[in-house]
Write an enzyme that holds these catalytic residues in place. Sequence first.
Site, PDB file in Angstrom:
ATOM      1  N   ARG A 192       5.580  12.396  15.978  1.00 13.71           N
ATOM      2  CA  ARG A 192       4.846  11.842  17.118  1.00 13.71           C
ATOM      3  C   ARG A 192       4.320  10.433  16.818  1.00 13.71           C
ATOM      4  NH1 ARG A 192       1.699  14.429  21.205  1.00 13.71           N
ATOM      5  NH2 ARG A 192       1.747  16.388  20.040  1.00 13.71           N
ATOM      6  N   ASP A 260      11.876  16.498   5.697  1.00 15.22           N
ATOM      7  CA  ASP A 260      13.182  16.621   5.030  1.00 15.22           C
ATOM      8  C   ASP A 260      13.813  17.976   5.333  1.00 15.22           C
ATOM      9  OD1 ASP A 260      12.709  14.131   3.854  1.00 15.22           O
ATOM     10  OD2 ASP A 260      11.790  15.023   2.074  1.00 15.22           O
TER      11      ASP A 260
END
EC number: 2.7.1.167
Length: 461
Positions: A192, A260
Site C-alpha cells: 500500500r 518475498d
Amino acid sequence: MKKILVIGDLIADYYLWGKSERLSPEAPVPVLEVQRESKNLGGAANVANNLISLKAKVFLCGVVGDDLEGEHFISALKARGIDASGILIDKTRCTTLKTRIIAQNQQIARVDKEIKDPLNADLRKKLLDFFTEKIQEIDGVILSDYNKGVLDFELTQAMIALANQHHKLILCDPKGKDYSKYSHASLITPNRTELEHALHLKLDSHANLSKALQILKETYHIAMPLVTLSEQGIAFLEKGELVNCPTIAKEVYDVTGAGDTVIASLTLSLLESMSLKDACEFANAAAAVVVGKMGSALASLEEIALILNQTHPKILSLEKLLETLDQQKIIFTNGCFDLLHKGHASYLQKAKALGDILIVGLNSDASIKRLKGDKRPIVSEKDRAFLLASLSCVDYVVVFEEDTPIKLIQALKPDILVKGADYLNKEVIGSEFAKETHLMEFEEGYSTSAIIEKIKRTCND
C-alpha cells in the site's frame, strides 16, 4: 517441476538473538547479551529460497562483493539447491549485509552495510547475457528489486521485453517511485505505502484502490495489477472490478521477508494455471505461515495446505473420514446446499436423529456448474462446507467433484442413506451400498431457487 529465474539484489541477513535487561552506562541504549547467531538468505535470494521450499527449480542472478560474506552467501545458495551460476562478483562493492538485533524476540535495531551504486556496464551486460541464455529454458521470471543498484531502468526494461518476446510470465517486486521501470510486466506486487508514493494517491477507499490499479493497467500496461494490503490481504482487478482476498494470518510475529514469500507463491501458483484469485489465496496462506515465525522464514507446501484446509475440523477428505469412523450408525446425505436456509437445517436435523454420525456429501463448485449452469453456485464450496460444518447436527462434511456421490457412498457403506421425498418412485443413486434408504420430507416454503427469485424481485423493485 517449474523452472524460475530470479534476478535482483542479493542480501545477507544476519541475526543476533539474545536478551536485553539493562541500559549501557556509556549511552542511553540497551545492551544485548547475545545467546545465539543465525544467517539467512535475503533479498532476491530469499525469493529463491521460498521457491525452493515450494518445490521449484531456481536459477538466481545477481551480484555479491569480493569478500567473506559473498563466499558464505554463494555456499549457502548451493547448499539449498539454488543454481548460483548467475551470481557475479563485483570487486567494487561489499556484499549487502543487514544485521538485525533481536531481544526477547523483538527487533530492537538493524545495522546495514551496503553500496547502492549502479552496476558498471560490464556487469550489467553479463547479467543480461545470462538472462538471455536462460530465457527459453525457464517457465517464469521474478525481478526482485530492493533498490541496491542491480535492477536499473534500462536493464529492467530489457529483461521485461525479452520475457514478453518469449511469452514468459514475469513478475516484479518494485521499489522507488518510477513505475515506468516495470511497464509491460505480467504482474507487480507493491504494498500500500509503495503504491501510494509511486502514484501520489492515498489508498484510503475502495474507489482509490480501484483507481490505482486501473492506472497500473492502463498507464503502465501491467497485465495483472495488484496491491498487497498487509492485514487486509491482497486487492486486484478482475474484469475491471476490485476484488479483495482477505488475509489468513492469525498471529504476526515478524513480517520480515513476507513480500518475498508473496511474490514467490504468486509466481508458482500462476505457472500452475491457477486463477489470480486462487493464486492470491495461496499467497495469503504462504504469508500467514511466514509471519507466524521469527526472521526471514519459509513456508512449505505442507504448511500452506494446513492453513488452507483449516476451515473447520469437521471438513475432511474421504480418506481421513474413513480413518475416523468407528462402529457407529452412519447416516449419509448429499446435496449442493447453496444459500443454506431453514429448510436445509430442518432436513439435516431430522436425518441426524436417525443414527449416530451424520455425514454430508457436498457437491463441489465445478460439480454444481455442470449440473445447474455457470451462474451457480452462489456460495463457494469452501463457504458452503464451513456453514454445514457449523451445524451441531452435522458431524462431517466431504466435498466431492463428481456429478453424483456414488464413490462416497460405496466407500462409506452407510447404515442409512437419506434423500428428499421427491425421490419417491425414482432411483436413489448408491442405495445398493446402504443398508437402508430413507426418504425425508422437506419443510414446505423453503428452497434456494425461491430465495434467488425473491432477491431478483427485490433488486428490480
